[in-house]
Design a protein around this motif. Structure first.
Motif, short mmCIF file in Angstrom:
data_model
loop_
_atom_site.label_atom_id
_atom_site.label_comp_id
_atom_site.label_asym_id
_atom_site.label_seq_id
_atom_site.Cartn_x
_atom_site.Cartn_y
_atom_site.Cartn_z
N GLN A 160 0.83 -1.21 0.00
CA GLN A 160 0.00 0.00 0.00
C GLN A 160 0.87 1.26 0.00
N SER A 161 0.24 2.32 -0.47
CA SER A 161 0.89 3.64 -0.36
C SER A 161 -0.14 4.57 0.27
N VAL A 162 0.32 5.74 0.68
CA VAL A 162 -0.61 6.71 1.26
C VAL A 162 -1.70 7.05 0.24
N GLU A 163 -1.30 7.15 -1.04
CA GLU A 163 -2.27 7.50 -2.09
C GLU A 163 -3.32 6.41 -2.26
N SER A 164 -2.85 5.14 -2.28
CA SER A 164 -3.81 4.04 -2.48
C SER A 164 -4.77 3.96 -1.30
N PRO A 182 2.36 -2.74 6.60
CA PRO A 182 2.34 -1.36 6.07
C PRO A 182 3.39 -0.47 6.74
N SER A 183 3.81 0.52 6.01
CA SER A 183 4.80 1.47 6.55
C SER A 183 4.13 2.38 7.59
N VAL A 200 1.79 4.88 6.01
CA VAL A 200 0.52 4.28 5.57
C VAL A 200 -0.37 4.04 6.79
#
Lengths: 129, 318
Positions: free
Chosen positions: A29-33, A63-64, A67
């Motif tokens: 995942q990314s912050v955008e997703s 997740p980071s 995220v």
């Protein structure tokens, strides 16, 4: 992110039936997703005073922190209406622990874990009745 | 990460968990994803996941805070530099403007005197009117540049009060009379109510400025309705009241109007730099006094200044 990629991500979040929303998290995942998909969850669930989320984390990596911060921000908005999270983790014990930790830190206390999608959806339907 | 025996043992005991927590508290953490995978039981794995996640989240928040602090510090430094540049500009500009303005004032005064003595035939009345307008505009320019200069004096702490024994009553009378002449079309209805005498150790020039600013405001926003100026003594203090019956001030602006370059109305409809009340407040407070406004929108405004009266052995001039 292309329009096609956005549509692909948005299609991972859908209504199973009244008051139950399915959310299939992507592996990385990314912050955008997260913003896009949790935004869709917020939009779809907005029609009910309460709802249950069936969350598929079976294929995801840890997740980071960025995220997790984005997830917390979104879920805190929905937590008062989210009566339960039915989480599919299969045998991923690390994700199970992360999910529980993150859920608790968002004041979401009603969390249960399942090995399969069918079990999670069944449980959500039982809880809804 | 390779773990030695002591690391492995820390996962399974209360003491080991406390050691991990202490490391997290100290901003260190030696747990890695490999440790999670190699944990000997589900319970210890879940505890390690919780600790690692907690550590990462705390570290992330610390980093975010550090970045925010850096940005905030940069912003504050930029703002300070901008304010300094503005003050320097105001100082230089107002000083530079005063020289040609003084010359212009001298010329307009000489022109007025010459016009008073000369016989100008059919255009006399018109010339006198234009000369009067020119003099008023020069005075207005002087007042505006003076306000700008005061901004730099006040913000740099260079506002000096030249205190002396001053009677507020004749001072108020003089300011009212001056405005009655300068703004004759508006000021015909300025009423003055005064005690016999109210003396204090004040700066006469600066108090003149305070009364003048308040009265100019009352005329500007008073919708040509009667204005009351009152000077009264009460409880060891002098109270100066300037009351108009004009447009009034909404609650949300009652504090803001005393701010620098603030105004409660559009600058398109009312002139001025938005400095008069700010300067008045700074001057009043430098005298140890207070200023506030009582008003309702559409029902006029009452500005009340309280100044301590002279007492034996009062402080020396600042």
């Amino acid at each position: 992110m292309t329009g096609e990629e956005r549509e692909q991500l948005l299609s991972q979040v859908f209504v199973i039936e009244s008051g139950i929303v399915f959310y299939r998290e992507i592996p990385v995942q990314s912050v955008e997703s997260v913003d896009l998909m949790l935004g869709r969850l917020h939009e779809l669930s907005g029609q009910w005073p309460e709802f249950i989320e069936v969350l598929d984390l079976s294929k995801v990596l840890r997740p980071s922190p960025a995220v997790r911060a984005a997830i917390r921000a979104w879920i805190k908005k929905m937590a008062p209406r989210m009566t339960h999270m039915c989480i599919i983790v299969e045998s991923n014990v690390i994700i199970r622990a992360v999910a529980r930790f993150v859920a608790y830190s968002m004041d979401v206390r009603q969390v249960s874990f399942y090995d399969t999608e069918a079990e999670a959806i069944d449980a959500a339907r039982r809880l809804r009745r | 990460m390779r773990r030695d025996d002591s690391d492995a043992s820390r996962e399974l005991t209360a003491d080991g968990i406390l050691q991990h927590l202490a490391e997290i508290g100290a901003g260190r953490c030696r747990i890695t994803d490999d440790d999670l995978a190699a944990a000997p039981s589900d319970v210890s794995r879940e505890l390690l996941v919780g600790l690692l996640t907690l550590y990462e989240d705390l570290k992330y928040e610390r980093e975010l805070r550090a970045v925010a602090e850096q940005n905030s510090n940069r912003l504050v430094a930029d703002l300070r530099a901008a304010v300094t540049a503005r003050d320097e500009f105001l100082s230089v500009a107002s000083h530079e403007l005063r020289t040609p303005l003084s010359a212009l004032r001298l010329q307009s005064t000489l022109l007025s005197r010459w016009l008073a003595q000369a016989s100008l035939g059919e255009h006399e009345a018109e010339l006198r009117m234009h000369c009067g307008i020119m003099e008023r505009q020069v005075r207005r320019l002087e007042m505006l540049t003076g306000e700008l200069l005061d901004v730099t004096r006040i913000t740099t702490g260079r506002l000096e009060l030249h205190r002396e024994l001053v009677d507020l009553v004749p001072l108020a009378r003089e300011v009212v009379a001056r405005h009655a002449v300068e703004d004759s079309h508006d000021a015909s209805m300025i009423a003055l109510e005064c005690d016999a005498s109210l003396t204090g150790r004040w700066d006469a020039f600066r108090l003149d400025q305070v009364i003048s600013n308040l009265l100019a405001n009352a005329i500007r926003y008073g919708q040509s309705k009667p204005i009351l100026v009152a000077v009264r003594g009460a409880n060891g203090a002098a109270r100066l009241i300037v009351q108009d019956q004009g447009i009034g001030i909404a609650d949300e602006y009652k504090e803001r109007i005393f701010g620098q370059f603030e105004r409660a109305v559009s600058s398109h409809h009312y002139g001025g730099l938005g400095l008069g009340l700010w300067i008045a407040k700074q001057v009043v407070e430098a005298h140890g006094g207070t200023i506030h406004v009582e008003s309702r929108l559409g029902h006029g405004a009452t500005f009340i200044v309280t100044l301590p009266l002279a007492t034996p052995g009062a402080g020396e001039p600042r």
